[in-house]
Structure formats: structure tokens, C-alpha cells
Design a protein around this motif. Structure first.
Motif, PDB file in Angstrom:
ATOM      1  N   SER A  65       0.031 -10.888   2.632  1.00 50.47           N
ATOM      2  CA  SER A  65      -0.765  -9.953   1.831  1.00 50.47           C
ATOM      3  C   SER A  65      -1.369 -10.624   0.610  1.00 50.47           C
ATOM      4  O   SER A  65      -1.040 -11.767   0.269  1.00 50.47           O
ATOM      5  CB  SER A  65       0.096  -8.770   1.386  1.00 50.47           C
ATOM      6  N   ALA A  66      -2.237  -9.862  -0.040  1.00 51.45           N
ATOM      7  CA  ALA A  66      -2.786 -10.283  -1.329  1.00 51.45           C
ATOM      8  C   ALA A  66      -1.652 -10.373  -2.351  1.00 51.45           C
ATOM      9  O   ALA A  66      -0.569  -9.825  -2.146  1.00 51.45           O
ATOM     10  CB  ALA A  66      -3.835  -9.275  -1.780  1.00 51.45           C
ATOM     11  N   PRO A  67      -1.882 -11.088  -3.484  1.00 55.05           N
ATOM     12  CA  PRO A  67      -0.855 -11.111  -4.539  1.00 55.05           C
ATOM     13  C   PRO A  67      -0.448  -9.702  -4.947  1.00 55.05           C
ATOM     14  O   PRO A  67      -1.180  -8.739  -4.737  1.00 55.05           O
ATOM     15  CB  PRO A  67      -1.551 -11.854  -5.688  1.00 55.05           C
ATOM     16  N   THR A  68       0.718  -9.591  -5.550  1.00 53.56           N
ATOM     17  CA  THR A  68       1.351  -8.292  -5.769  1.00 53.56           C
ATOM     18  C   THR A  68       0.453  -7.255  -6.427  1.00 53.56           C
ATOM     19  O   THR A  68       0.461  -6.093  -6.022  1.00 53.56           O
ATOM     20  CB  THR A  68       2.628  -8.467  -6.618  1.00 53.56           C
ATOM     21  N   GLY A  69      -0.333  -7.639  -7.440  1.00 54.55           N
ATOM     22  CA  GLY A  69      -1.169  -6.654  -8.133  1.00 54.55           C
ATOM     23  C   GLY A  69      -2.113  -5.936  -7.190  1.00 54.55           C
ATOM     24  O   GLY A  69      -2.201  -4.710  -7.171  1.00 54.55           O
ATOM     25  N   THR A  70      -2.830  -6.705  -6.369  1.00 57.79           N
ATOM     26  CA  THR A  70      -3.774  -6.111  -5.416  1.00 57.79           C
ATOM     27  C   THR A  70      -3.040  -5.336  -4.345  1.00 57.79           C
ATOM     28  O   THR A  70      -3.436  -4.221  -3.968  1.00 57.79           O
ATOM     29  CB  THR A  70      -4.635  -7.216  -4.766  1.00 57.79           C
ATOM     30  N   ALA A  71      -1.952  -5.904  -3.819  1.00 59.11           N
ATOM     31  CA  ALA A  71      -1.202  -5.236  -2.755  1.00 59.11           C
ATOM     32  C   ALA A  71      -0.675  -3.882  -3.211  1.00 59.11           C
ATOM     33  O   ALA A  71      -0.743  -2.890  -2.481  1.00 59.11           O
ATOM     34  CB  ALA A  71      -0.042  -6.127  -2.301  1.00 59.11           C
ATOM     35  N   LEU A  72      -0.164  -3.816  -4.439  1.00 59.27           N
ATOM     36  CA  LEU A  72       0.383  -2.555  -4.936  1.00 59.27           C
ATOM     37  C   LEU A  72      -0.710  -1.528  -5.180  1.00 59.27           C
ATOM     38  O   LEU A  72      -0.513  -0.333  -4.955  1.00 59.27           O
ATOM     39  CB  LEU A  72       1.178  -2.817  -6.230  1.00 59.27           C
ATOM     40  N   ARG A  73      -1.871  -1.985  -5.636  1.00 61.09           N
ATOM     41  CA  ARG A  73      -2.983  -1.058  -5.836  1.00 61.09           C
ATOM     42  C   ARG A  73      -3.400  -0.430  -4.501  1.00 61.09           C
ATOM     43  O   ARG A  73      -3.696   0.760  -4.433  1.00 61.09           O
ATOM     44  CB  ARG A  73      -4.163  -1.784  -6.479  1.00 61.09           C
ATOM     45  N   LEU A  74      -3.397  -1.224  -3.450  1.00 58.84           N
ATOM     46  CA  LEU A  74      -3.784  -0.702  -2.140  1.00 58.84           C
ATOM     47  C   LEU A  74      -2.761   0.302  -1.618  1.00 58.84           C
ATOM     48  O   LEU A  74      -3.119   1.236  -0.896  1.00 58.84           O
ATOM     49  CB  LEU A  74      -3.938  -1.852  -1.144  1.00 58.84           C
ATOM     50  N   LEU A  75      -1.483   0.129  -1.972  1.00 54.96           N
ATOM     51  CA  LEU A  75      -0.464   1.060  -1.497  1.00 54.96           C
ATOM     52  C   LEU A  75      -0.703   2.479  -2.006  1.00 54.96           C
ATOM     53  O   LEU A  75      -0.279   3.445  -1.370  1.00 54.96           O
ATOM     54  CB  LEU A  75       0.927   0.595  -1.943  1.00 54.96           C
ATOM     55  N   SER A  76      -1.356   2.613  -3.152  1.00 56.80           N
ATOM     56  CA  SER A  76      -1.583   3.947  -3.714  1.00 56.80           C
ATOM     57  C   SER A  76      -2.773   4.651  -3.078  1.00 56.80           C
ATOM     58  O   SER A  76      -2.974   5.846  -3.287  1.00 56.80           O
ATOM     59  CB  SER A  76      -1.823   3.838  -5.231  1.00 56.80           C
ATOM     60  N   LEU A  77      -3.557   3.934  -2.269  1.00 56.52           N
ATOM     61  CA  LEU A  77      -4.791   4.517  -1.727  1.00 56.52           C
ATOM     62  C   LEU A  77      -4.581   5.757  -0.872  1.00 56.52           C
ATOM     63  O   LEU A  77      -5.308   6.738  -1.026  1.00 56.52           O
ATOM     64  CB  LEU A  77      -5.558   3.462  -0.921  1.00 56.52           C
ATOM     65  N   PRO A  78      -3.635   5.772   0.075  1.00 59.64           N
ATOM     66  CA  PRO A  78      -3.484   6.980   0.887  1.00 59.64           C
ATOM     67  C   PRO A  78      -3.244   8.233   0.050  1.00 59.64           C
ATOM     68  O   PRO A  78      -3.800   9.297   0.332  1.00 59.64           O
ATOM     69  CB  PRO A  78      -2.270   6.655   1.777  1.00 59.64           C
ATOM     70  N   GLU A  79      -2.432   8.107  -0.990  1.00 61.80           N
ATOM     71  CA  GLU A  79      -2.131   9.265  -1.810  1.00 61.80           C
ATOM     72  C   GLU A  79      -3.329   9.700  -2.649  1.00 61.80           C
ATOM     73  O   GLU A  79      -3.650  10.887  -2.745  1.00 61.80           O
ATOM     74  CB  GLU A  79      -0.959   8.933  -2.732  1.00 61.80           C
ATOM     75  N   VAL A  80      -4.018   8.731  -3.256  1.00 59.08           N
ATOM     76  CA  VAL A  80      -5.206   9.049  -4.057  1.00 59.08           C
ATOM     77  C   VAL A  80      -6.288   9.672  -3.182  1.00 59.08           C
ATOM     78  O   VAL A  80      -6.903  10.685  -3.532  1.00 59.08           O
ATOM     79  CB  VAL A  80      -5.735   7.780  -4.758  1.00 59.08           C
ATOM     80  N   ALA A  81      -6.512   9.063  -1.999  1.00 62.57           N
ATOM     81  CA  ALA A  81      -7.524   9.588  -1.078  1.00 62.57           C
ATOM     82  C   ALA A  81      -7.176  11.001  -0.646  1.00 62.57           C
ATOM     83  O   ALA A  81      -8.047  11.878  -0.556  1.00 62.57           O
ATOM     84  CB  ALA A  81      -7.645   8.670   0.140  1.00 62.57           C
ATOM     85  N   GLY A  82      -5.895  11.256  -0.391  1.00 66.92           N
ATOM     86  CA  GLY A  82      -5.472  12.594   0.018  1.00 66.92           C
ATOM     87  C   GLY A  82      -5.746  13.633  -1.047  1.00 66.92           C
ATOM     88  O   GLY A  82      -6.160  14.761  -0.752  1.00 66.92           O
ATOM     89  N   TRP A  83      -5.553  13.258  -2.304  1.00 63.99           N
ATOM     90  CA  TRP A  83      -5.797  14.196  -3.410  1.00 63.99           C
ATOM     91  C   TRP A  83      -7.270  14.603  -3.444  1.00 63.99           C
ATOM     92  O   TRP A  83      -7.601  15.781  -3.558  1.00 63.99           O
ATOM     93  CB  TRP A  83      -5.390  13.518  -4.721  1.00 63.99           C
ATOM     94  N   TYR A  84      -8.169  13.611  -3.340  1.00 61.23           N
ATOM     95  CA  TYR A  84      -9.597  13.919  -3.358  1.00 61.23           C
ATOM     96  C   TYR A  84     -10.020  14.696  -2.111  1.00 61.23           C
ATOM     97  O   TYR A  84     -10.863  15.603  -2.190  1.00 61.23           O
ATOM     98  CB  TYR A  84     -10.421  12.627  -3.483  1.00 61.23           C
ATOM     99  N   MET A  85      -9.449  14.345  -0.980  1.00 61.14           N
ATOM    100  CA  MET A  85      -9.832  15.033   0.253  1.00 61.14           C
ATOM    101  C   MET A  85      -9.468  16.510   0.203  1.00 61.14           C
ATOM    102  O   MET A  85     -10.247  17.379   0.594  1.00 61.14           O
ATOM    103  CB  MET A  85      -9.151  14.371   1.461  1.00 61.14           C
ATOM    104  N   ARG A  86      -8.273  16.797  -0.274  1.00 61.92           N
ATOM    105  CA  ARG A  86      -7.802  18.192  -0.295  1.00 61.92           C
ATOM    106  C   ARG A  86      -8.600  19.028  -1.287  1.00 61.92           C
ATOM    107  O   ARG A  86      -8.904  20.185  -1.036  1.00 61.92           O
ATOM    108  CB  ARG A  86      -6.310  18.240  -0.658  1.00 61.92           C
ATOM    109  N   ARG A  87      -8.954  18.443  -2.439  1.00 62.36           N
ATOM    110  CA  ARG A  87      -9.531  19.243  -3.517  1.00 62.36           C
ATOM    111  C   ARG A  87     -11.058  19.272  -3.534  1.00 62.36           C
ATOM    112  O   ARG A  87     -11.656  20.236  -4.000  1.00 62.36           O
ATOM    113  CB  ARG A  87      -9.007  18.736  -4.876  1.00 62.36           C
ATOM    114  N   PHE A  88     -11.674  18.176  -3.061  1.00 58.59           N
ATOM    115  CA  PHE A  88     -13.131  18.092  -3.193  1.00 58.59           C
ATOM    116  C   PHE A  88     -13.856  17.919  -1.862  1.00 58.59           C
ATOM    117  O   PHE A  88     -14.815  18.623  -1.579  1.00 58.59           O
ATOM    118  CB  PHE A  88     -13.516  16.914  -4.118  1.00 58.59           C
TER     119      PHE A  88
END
Length: 391
Positions: free
Chosen positions: A127-150
Motif C-alpha cells: 500500500s501507499a505510506p500510512t498517511g495516504t492509506a489511512l485517508r483512503l480507509l475513511s472513504l467508504p464512510e464519508v461517501a456513504g454519508w454524502y450518498m444518504r443525505r445528498f
């Protein structure tokens, strides 16, 4: 495999792949790091499509732009059309139609496709170095929030209005309203991310191997990475302490380094306990080519099967105790004062530094309110109770 940039995670991933192939597993080592070095490690050309390295072992370096075109092409073309209608030239519009970070995001989609195809028995992600890898891990949750509300309400509105307003909009604005293909693409993409999240958080299928070095700054980042992985419910099962100066090195120049490493080696074992730690020596030659990787493989794996789960880490648990519910979050090494908690509806918002996760609470907790929290044995233990009644 993940870790701070430069700790040797690519070499560890490649060596692990060699051992898996040696045991008869069809294995793919896939680099998702934008600064690819897997081809250098194997000392051979690699590309987006898997290439056989030896029997049972394939390597690939993800071309995120190809993934973006295949998954996001309709949306990209629509954004480009809009930008050109607003006066931008074709090349500028094409470049600006690729939103920042999208190439990294579609790396996750490729990982999910390999998992679904089941072509390989073992999938090792460099994987990418930890900073990038951890940022990508949050994507499903962030995307879900926008999908449900907007997004879902907007999608329904666009589909209803498009037949009526399409001719007028095209004449006035100079570009058309988005069609079904464009409107469906983001939601289909989100569904793939959501499905991948279930794979990543299943510790019987996916585990993380953290690669670190016996150095103060590297250990600190590795500890933060371990805590953030736990925050996203991704289990770590092994720590690899890499590049330890061997005892036979007696040159006075290295004595201070060796002395510091002795101290930091012990810190790694203490700080990551109960995770197992494997120590890998600093070799006299660079880890480039199959001969060097075989030496590393022997030090790393010996006679073991690296597909085993070395430690089953339980990162989130709900406990009922004395007629009161408690949510335990495994956050090793994080002081309580660095953690912020808020609750909105059925979501618990947990923030540590610049990392935040919105946990959708189980039904038993969704109607309750947090009434206290404490750190104990590396777990943040959050108590819940009935909300106070207004008289």
C-alpha cells in the motif's frame, strides 16, 4: 503491508509473496503506492495487468488513471463538456475533469475487483505510506454519508426533471443535463467501496502487517497508524521491525546506532504488545532481485505459512455490564485527552487529531446517550445510558 515511507514495506510484501508461492498458493502482489517500487524489488518490468514473476507468483503496479477511465469515464466526459461550455479549452477541461485524489480512490476499486474474481488464493497489497492509506480507509464512510443525505435525493430529482428541461437547459447553458449513465456512476462506485469495506473489516479475511524501523519517529508514526487502523475496524496481526543492525557488525561507527536500536527494539515489543513482532536484520546488500528477496523471505517467514492470522485483534466490541451498555474501541497508544466524542442521531463521531470516523451505532445503543468514557488496557470504554427525561 503498510508503514511510513522508506521502511521497507515493498521488500517485505515481495518476500511474503515468494513464500506464499513456494507453499503453492496462487499469489498476487499488487502495488497501490503512486510511487511504485515493486518492479524494482522484483528487478523486472511490471504494469497494470498482473505479470508472472515465478510459478504461482504474479506482480502488478496499479495504474490508477486507467481505473479512473474505466469506472468514471462517463462522469469525466460530462464534467469536461460542462467546463468546455464555460470557455475552457479541451485539454484544460480534460485535466480539470479529474478531481483531486480520484486516481488513488480508484485503486481501491481495483483491489475489490481482484477479490471478487477469486483468480488468486492470496492478495498482498503493497500500500501507499500510512498517511495516504489511512485517508483512503475513511472513504467508504464519508461517501456513504454524502450518498444518504445528498446524492440519492438529487439523483431522483434529476431523473424526474431531465425529460422536461433537457432541451431548454441545453439551449441556455450550452451543455446537457447529466444522463442516467452519469448519475448512476457515483452510486455504483459507492456500492463497490461499501462492499470493499466489509472485506477490509473482516479479520478472518484481511489483516494488516505494519512495517517499522527501530527509530523514534518511525515508531511514533507506526503507533498512530495502528490506532487509526483500529478506529476504522481494520485488524493488525503482525509488526515487522526491519533493518536491525546485526550483532556481528562491530565497527565503532555503528555503536551508537546499535545502542539506540536496542532501546527502540524493546519499545516496539512493549508498545505493540500483544501483537507479535518479527525482527529483520539490515542486510549488507540492497533488497533488489529474487536472490536478495529469497534471503529476506527466509528471515521473515522461515518454515511458517504467512497466510495465517498471527493475532486476532478485536477492535470494536459492545458489552452489556450491570444493566448498562458499553462500547469499547481499541485505540492503542492514544491518550484520552486527544479523543473527541460527539453523538448525532444514531452515529457516534470519534475524532483523533485529523482522523475522524462516524460509527453507525448498533440498535441497542442508538437510542442511548454517552454518559462517560475512560481509557483502560488500550480500549476507550464508552458508557451509554437512557437520555435524561425533560419534566
Amino acid at each position: 503491508m503498510t508503514g511510513k515511507g522508506g521502511v521497507g514495506k515493498t521488500s517485505i510484501a515481495a518476500a511474503t509473496g515468494l513464500r506464499c508461492a513456494e507453499l503453492g498458493y496462487k499469489t498476487l502482489v499488487l502495488s497501490t503506492d503512486p510511487a511504485h517500487s515493486l518492479a524494482d524489488s522484483f528487478d523486472m518490468e511490471l504494469s497494470h495487468e498482473p505479470r508472472e514473476v515465478i510459478d504461482n507468483l504474479w506482480g502488478a503496479e496499479l495504474d490508477a488513471l486507467r481505473e479512473l477511465e474505466g469506472n468514471w469515464g462517463a462522469v469525466k466526459r460530462y464534467i469536461s463538456e460542462v467546463l468546455q461550455a464555460r470557455g475552457l479549452e479541451g485539454v484544460q477541461a480534460e485535466e480539470l475533469a479529474i478531481l483531486p485524489g480520484m486516481d488513488e480512490i480508484f485503486g481501491l476499486v481495483r483491489v475489490k475487483r481482484h477479490y471478487d474474481e477469486q483468480t488468486y488464493d492470496v492478495l498482498i497489497i503493497d500500500s501507499a505510506p500510512t498517511g495516504t492509506a489511512l485517508r483512503l480507509l475513511s472513504l467508504p464512510e464519508v461517501a456513504g454519508w454524502y450518498m444518504r443525505r445528498f446524492y440519492k435525493p438529487l439523483q431522483g430529482m434529476a431523473q424526474a426533471l431531465s425529460p422536461v428541461f433537457q432541451p431548454i437547459f441545453k439551449r441556455v447553458a450550452g451543455f446537457s443535463l447529466p444522463g442516467t449513465e452519469v448519475m448512476d456512476a457515483p452510486y455504483e462506485f459507492y456500492e463497490q467501496l461499501e462492499a470493499l469495506e466489509k472485506v477490509l473489516t473482516d479479520n478472518t479475511v484481511t489483516t494488516v502487517r505494519l512495517v517499522t524501523n527501530p527509530e523514534k519517529m518511525v515508531i511514533k508514526e507506526s503507533l498512530r497508524a495502528h490506532a487509526y487502523l483500529s478506529l476504522y475496524n481494520v485488524a493488525t496481526d503482525l509488526v515487522v521491525a526491519n533493518r536491525i543492525i546485526p550483532d556481528q557488525v562491530q565497527d565503532p561507527f555503528f555503536q551508537e546506532w546499535k545502542s539506540a536500536q536496542q532501546k527502540y527494539k524493546q519499545e516496539i515489543h512493549d508498545d505493540f504488545h500483544p501483537l507479535p513482532v518479527k525482527e529483520i536484520p539490515l542486510y549488507s546488500k540492497e533488497m533488489c532481485g529474487l536472490e536478495a528477496l529469497h534471503r529476506l523471505k527466509d528471515s521473515l517467514c522461515g518454515d511458517e505459512d504467512p497466510t495465517q492470522v498471527y493475532y486476532k485483534e478485536n477492535t470494536i466490541r459492545v458489552v452489556e455490564e450491570n444493566n448498562q451498555y458499553r462500547l469499547d474501541l481499541y485505540l492503542p497508544g492514544i491518550p484520552k485527552e486527544q479523543i473527541e466524542l460527539t453523538k448525532t442521531g444514531d452515529e457516534l463521531n470519534v475524532r483523533i487529531g485529523n482522523h475522524r470516523r462516524n460509527l453507525v451505532l448498533p440498535q441497542a445503543l442508538s437510542l442511548l446517550q454517552p454518559c462517560g468514557a475512560k481509557m483502560e488496557d488500550d480500549y476507550l470504554k464508552i458508557r451509554f445510558s437512557e437520555p435524561a427525561k425533560v419534566s
